[in-house]
Write a protein that holds these residues in place. Structure first.
Motif, PDB file in Angstrom:
ATOM      1  N   TYR A  96       0.835  -1.210   0.000  1.00 45.76           N
ATOM      2  CA  TYR A  96       0.000   0.000   0.000  1.00 45.76           C
ATOM      3  C   TYR A  96       0.867   1.257   0.000  1.00 45.76           C
ATOM      4  O   TYR A  96       0.660   2.177  -0.800  1.00 45.76           O
ATOM      5  N   ILE A  97       1.848   1.282   0.876  1.00 42.50           N
ATOM      6  CA  ILE A  97       2.712   2.463   0.960  1.00 42.50           C
ATOM      7  C   ILE A  97       3.523   2.614  -0.330  1.00 42.50           C
ATOM      8  O   ILE A  97       3.606   3.704  -0.895  1.00 42.50           O
ATOM      9  N   TYR A  98       4.083   1.520  -0.815  1.00 40.46           N
ATOM     10  CA  TYR A  98       4.891   1.594  -2.038  1.00 40.46           C
ATOM     11  C   TYR A  98       4.099   2.220  -3.192  1.00 40.46           C
ATOM     12  O   TYR A  98       4.599   3.084  -3.913  1.00 40.46           O
ATOM     13  N   HIS A  99       2.861   1.768  -3.353  1.00 35.14           N
ATOM     14  CA  HIS A  99       2.076   2.235  -4.503  1.00 35.14           C
ATOM     15  C   HIS A  99       1.535   3.647  -4.323  1.00 35.14           C
ATOM     16  O   HIS A  99       0.856   4.159  -5.216  1.00 35.14           O
ATOM     17  N   ASN A 100       1.789   4.254  -3.189  1.00 31.62           N
ATOM     18  CA  ASN A 100       1.269   5.604  -2.962  1.00 31.62           C
ATOM     19  C   ASN A 100       2.332   6.622  -2.577  1.00 31.62           C
ATOM     20  O   ASN A 100       1.993   7.757  -2.241  1.00 31.62           O
ATOM     21  N   ILE A 101       3.594   6.237  -2.600  1.00 30.03           N
ATOM     22  CA  ILE A 101       4.620   7.216  -2.244  1.00 30.03           C
ATOM     23  C   ILE A 101       5.170   7.898  -3.486  1.00 30.03           C
ATOM     24  O   ILE A 101       5.050   7.386  -4.599  1.00 30.03           O
ATOM     25  N   PHE A 117      12.138   0.430   3.613  1.00 26.52           N
ATOM     26  CA  PHE A 117      12.268   1.286   2.423  1.00 26.52           C
ATOM     27  C   PHE A 117      13.375   2.292   2.714  1.00 26.52           C
ATOM     28  O   PHE A 117      13.336   2.951   3.751  1.00 26.52           O
ATOM     29  N   GLU A 118      14.313   2.441   1.804  1.00 26.23           N
ATOM     30  CA  GLU A 118      15.457   3.327   2.049  1.00 26.23           C
ATOM     31  C   GLU A 118      15.626   4.369   0.946  1.00 26.23           C
ATOM     32  O   GLU A 118      15.354   4.089  -0.215  1.00 26.23           O
ATOM     33  N   TYR A 119      16.124   5.535   1.360  1.00 29.61           N
ATOM     34  CA  TYR A 119      16.559   6.576   0.428  1.00 29.61           C
ATOM     35  C   TYR A 119      17.908   7.086   0.910  1.00 29.61           C
ATOM     36  O   TYR A 119      18.129   7.216   2.110  1.00 29.61           O
ATOM     37  N   GLU A 120      18.786   7.390  -0.039  1.00 30.77           N
ATOM     38  CA  GLU A 120      20.065   7.962   0.367  1.00 30.77           C
ATOM     39  C   GLU A 120      20.484   8.996  -0.662  1.00 30.77           C
ATOM     40  O   GLU A 120      20.423   8.759  -1.873  1.00 30.77           O
ATOM     41  N   LYS A 121      20.903  10.157  -0.174  1.00 27.96           N
ATOM     42  CA  LYS A 121      21.373  11.199  -1.096  1.00 27.96           C
ATOM     43  C   LYS A 121      22.861  11.003  -1.354  1.00 27.96           C
ATOM     44  O   LYS A 121      23.548  10.310  -0.601  1.00 27.96           O
ATOM     45  N   ASN A 122      23.362  11.687  -2.373  1.00 33.02           N
ATOM     46  CA  ASN A 122      24.784  11.575  -2.689  1.00 33.02           C
ATOM     47  C   ASN A 122      25.672  12.081  -1.554  1.00 33.02           C
ATOM     48  O   ASN A 122      26.808  11.650  -1.409  1.00 33.02           O
ATOM     49  N   ASN A 123      25.149  13.012  -0.748  1.00 36.23           N
ATOM     50  CA  ASN A 123      25.971  13.549   0.348  1.00 36.23           C
ATOM     51  C   ASN A 123      25.924  12.643   1.597  1.00 36.23           C
ATOM     52  O   ASN A 123      26.484  12.994   2.634  1.00 36.23           O
ATOM     53  N   ILE A 154      -2.785   5.326  10.573  1.00 41.77           N
ATOM     54  CA  ILE A 154      -3.839   6.260  10.148  1.00 41.77           C
ATOM     55  C   ILE A 154      -3.212   7.403   9.356  1.00 41.77           C
ATOM     56  O   ILE A 154      -2.242   8.016   9.806  1.00 41.77           O
ATOM     57  N   ASN A 155      -3.758   7.684   8.193  1.00 38.57           N
ATOM     58  CA  ASN A 155      -3.215   8.722   7.303  1.00 38.57           C
ATOM     59  C   ASN A 155      -1.743   8.496   6.984  1.00 38.57           C
ATOM     60  O   ASN A 155      -0.978   9.446   6.842  1.00 38.57           O
ATOM     61  N   VAL A 156      -1.364   7.255   6.889  1.00 39.93           N
ATOM     62  CA  VAL A 156       0.062   6.937   6.784  1.00 39.93           C
ATOM     63  C   VAL A 156       0.704   7.489   5.506  1.00 39.93           C
ATOM     64  O   VAL A 156       1.834   7.993   5.536  1.00 39.93           O
ATOM     65  N   VAL A 157      -0.011   7.446   4.393  1.00 36.09           N
ATOM     66  CA  VAL A 157       0.575   7.893   3.124  1.00 36.09           C
ATOM     67  C   VAL A 157       0.913   9.381   3.178  1.00 36.09           C
ATOM     68  O   VAL A 157       2.001   9.802   2.764  1.00 36.09           O
ATOM     69  N   LYS A 158      -0.019  10.162   3.693  1.00 38.69           N
ATOM     70  CA  LYS A 158       0.200  11.613   3.782  1.00 38.69           C
ATOM     71  C   LYS A 158       1.467  11.888   4.604  1.00 38.69           C
ATOM     72  O   LYS A 158       2.335  12.658   4.201  1.00 38.69           O
ATOM     73  N   LYS A 159       1.565  11.197   5.740  1.00 37.81           N
ATOM     74  CA  LYS A 159       2.706  11.456   6.628  1.00 37.81           C
ATOM     75  C   LYS A 159       4.017  10.977   6.015  1.00 37.81           C
ATOM     76  O   LYS A 159       5.038  11.650   6.112  1.00 37.81           O
ATOM     77  N   VAL A 160       3.976   9.797   5.409  1.00 36.68           N
ATOM     78  CA  VAL A 160       5.200   9.273   4.784  1.00 36.68           C
ATOM     79  C   VAL A 160       5.663  10.215   3.671  1.00 36.68           C
ATOM     80  O   VAL A 160       6.850  10.554   3.578  1.00 36.68           O
ATOM     81  N   ASN A 161       4.726  10.676   2.849  1.00 33.01           N
ATOM     82  CA  ASN A 161       5.107  11.587   1.766  1.00 33.01           C
ATOM     83  C   ASN A 161       5.621  12.923   2.293  1.00 33.01           C
ATOM     84  O   ASN A 161       6.525  13.528   1.706  1.00 33.01           O
ATOM     85  N   GLU A 162       5.067  13.382   3.405  1.00 32.95           N
ATOM     86  CA  GLU A 162       5.571  14.624   4.014  1.00 32.95           C
ATOM     87  C   GLU A 162       7.030  14.446   4.445  1.00 32.95           C
ATOM     88  O   GLU A 162       7.864  15.323   4.243  1.00 32.95           O
ATOM     89  N   VAL A 163       7.311  13.287   5.044  1.00 35.24           N
ATOM     90  CA  VAL A 163       8.687  13.033   5.502  1.00 35.24           C
ATOM     91  C   VAL A 163       9.637  12.957   4.305  1.00 35.24           C
ATOM     92  O   VAL A 163      10.744  13.506   4.333  1.00 35.24           O
ATOM     93  N   ILE A 164       9.187  12.290   3.234  1.00 39.64           N
ATOM     94  CA  ILE A 164      10.041  12.177   2.035  1.00 39.64           C
ATOM     95  C   ILE A 164      10.315  13.568   1.454  1.00 39.64           C
ATOM     96  O   ILE A 164      11.445  13.920   1.121  1.00 39.64           O
ATOM     97  N   ASN A 165       9.260  14.378   1.365  1.00 39.29           N
ATOM     98  CA  ASN A 165       9.430  15.745   0.857  1.00 39.29           C
ATOM     99  C   ASN A 165      10.392  16.542   1.714  1.00 39.29           C
ATOM    100  O   ASN A 165      11.292  17.212   1.209  1.00 39.29           O
ATOM    101  N   GLU A 166      10.191  16.433   3.024  1.00 35.90           N
ATOM    102  CA  GLU A 166      11.049  17.176   3.959  1.00 35.90           C
ATOM    103  C   GLU A 166      12.510  16.753   3.775  1.00 35.90           C
ATOM    104  O   GLU A 166      13.420  17.577   3.748  1.00 35.90           O
ATOM    105  N   PHE A 167      12.712  15.451   3.613  1.00 34.39           N
ATOM    106  CA  PHE A 167      14.074  14.916   3.478  1.00 34.39           C
ATOM    107  C   PHE A 167      14.738  15.433   2.199  1.00 34.39           C
ATOM    108  O   PHE A 167      15.876  15.898   2.225  1.00 34.39           O
ATOM    109  N   PHE A 168      14.007  15.379   1.075  1.00 33.84           N
ATOM    110  CA  PHE A 168      14.640  15.763  -0.188  1.00 33.84           C
ATOM    111  C   PHE A 168      14.714  17.278  -0.385  1.00 33.84           C
ATOM    112  O   PHE A 168      15.489  17.754  -1.201  1.00 33.84           O
ATOM    113  N   GLU A 169      13.929  18.005   0.395  1.00 34.54           N
ATOM    114  CA  GLU A 169      14.007  19.460   0.272  1.00 34.54           C
ATOM    115  C   GLU A 169      14.998  20.055   1.258  1.00 34.54           C
ATOM    116  O   GLU A 169      15.310  21.234   1.189  1.00 34.54           O
ATOM    117  N   SER A 170      15.478  19.238   2.195  1.00 38.61           N
ATOM    118  CA  SER A 170      16.390  19.793   3.216  1.00 38.61           C
ATOM    119  C   SER A 170      17.793  19.944   2.642  1.00 38.61           C
ATOM    120  O   SER A 170      18.167  19.293   1.684  1.00 38.61           O
TER     121      SER A 170
END
Lengths: 170, 131
Positions: A96-101, A117-123, A154-170
């Motif tokens: 569910y999370i994969y198909h909505n992130i 699920f992992e993300y890593e930036k070049n830095n 509850i509302n997991v997709v919204k929160k997960v996407n917020e965290v992803i956005n925050e991470f990549f915009e930081s």
């Protein structure tokens, strides 16, 4: 080339959150974001070479879809240390999370009944979501500072996407 | 059977095998294990070097797991585990006198996410079998 299925909702799985999410405007905005990305992709592939990041995303997507199927097939002792197969709840949550992130993660099984699920930036900045049957645990390393939070389902997709956005915009 | 010092020196190396399950815990983009490798509800199972050379250790893994079952073997210096406050428990088995487990160090078995990530970043590839 990005195939059509990238922009169509994933095949429904039995999960009450999906019914709720598919009828909400939050998912609509997710698709808008993906369409926006598609327009940018089309533009750039028409007038310039295809950006490397889209190639990486497409490659990851293909690997991830197969991984999600393969996770269902892991049997007892798949890691050589007595790990159990994944429960339907954990697999449903991960699907569910994969198909909505909004970004393709790297996906790994753990030996503690969770899917990561992992993300890593070049830095070296790093973000992970550890998906359990009843919660998502988030771990982030940004500029060598560690941060951990737990997200309920509850509302997991919204929160997960917020965290992803925050991470990549930081 | 127990013939090694139960206290593991910081300069001793700990070896861990990664099985070739599908999917597995190897990050092909970074060519190193994911931190998921160090997340185990039973503790992180490792082999102490026990004053053996690398060849002996690798052979021992191959005999137990089989070449076709292994994705890679990595090692980590015990000092790296202590640096993150992990504990290393010497737990010899009947068929493996070098067996040990890395635990949280806080009375818990499972490593924290920070500990798991640190070990994944600091381990070294000893052998890789499917290039």
């Amino acid at each position: 080339m990005i195939e059509k299925s990238y922009f169509t909702p994933s095949e429904p799985i039995f999960n009450p959150f999906i019914v709720k999410a598919n009828t909400s405007s939050k998912v609509s905005s997710l698709w808008q974001m993906r369409v926006k990305n598609r327009i940018a992709y089309n533009y750039s592939s028409t007038f310039t070479s295809i950006p490397q990041k889209y190639i990486v995303e497409e490659k990851r997507k293909s690997i991830n879809l197969q991984k999600l199927k393969d996770l269902e097939k892991l049997e007892y002792n798949w890691n050589g240390n007595g790990a159990e197969p994944f429960t339907t709840e954990v697999l449903n949550n991960a699907n569910y999370i994969y198909h909505n992130i909004i970004r393709e993660p790297k996906i790994f099984p753990t030996g503690r009944k969770s899917i990561q699920f992992e993300y890593e930036k070049n830095n070296g900045d790093y973000l992970e979501f550890e998906i359990f049957h009843d919660r998502i645990e988030v771990y982030m390393e940004v500029s060598e500072e560690e941060k951990e939070i737990t997200i309920p389902l509850i509302n997991v997709v919204k929160k997960v996407n917020e965290v992803i956005n925050e991470f990549f915009e930081s | 059977m127990s013939f090694l010092n139960p206290k593991i020196d910081e300069n001793e190396f700990l070896y861990r095998a990664i099985k070739k399950s599908i999917p597995n815990q190897w990050d092909i983009e970074k060519n190193r294990p994911s931190s998921a490798l160090f997340k185990d509800s039973k503790g992180v199972s490792v082999d102490r070097d026990g004053n053996r050379n690398k060849r002996e250790i690798v052979t021992s893994f191959l005999e137990r797991f089989g070449l076709t079952e292994l994705k890679a073997i990595v090692n980590i210096r015990a000092g790296h585990c202590y640096e993150k406050d992990c504990s290393i428990l010497y737990r010899p088995l009947d068929d493996n006198p070098f067996h040990a487990e890395i635990h949280n160090g806080n009375g818990k078995v499972e490593l924290t996410k920070g500990q798991a990530r640190f070990l994944a970043k600091n381990c070294t590839i000893v052998e890789q079998y499917d290039l």
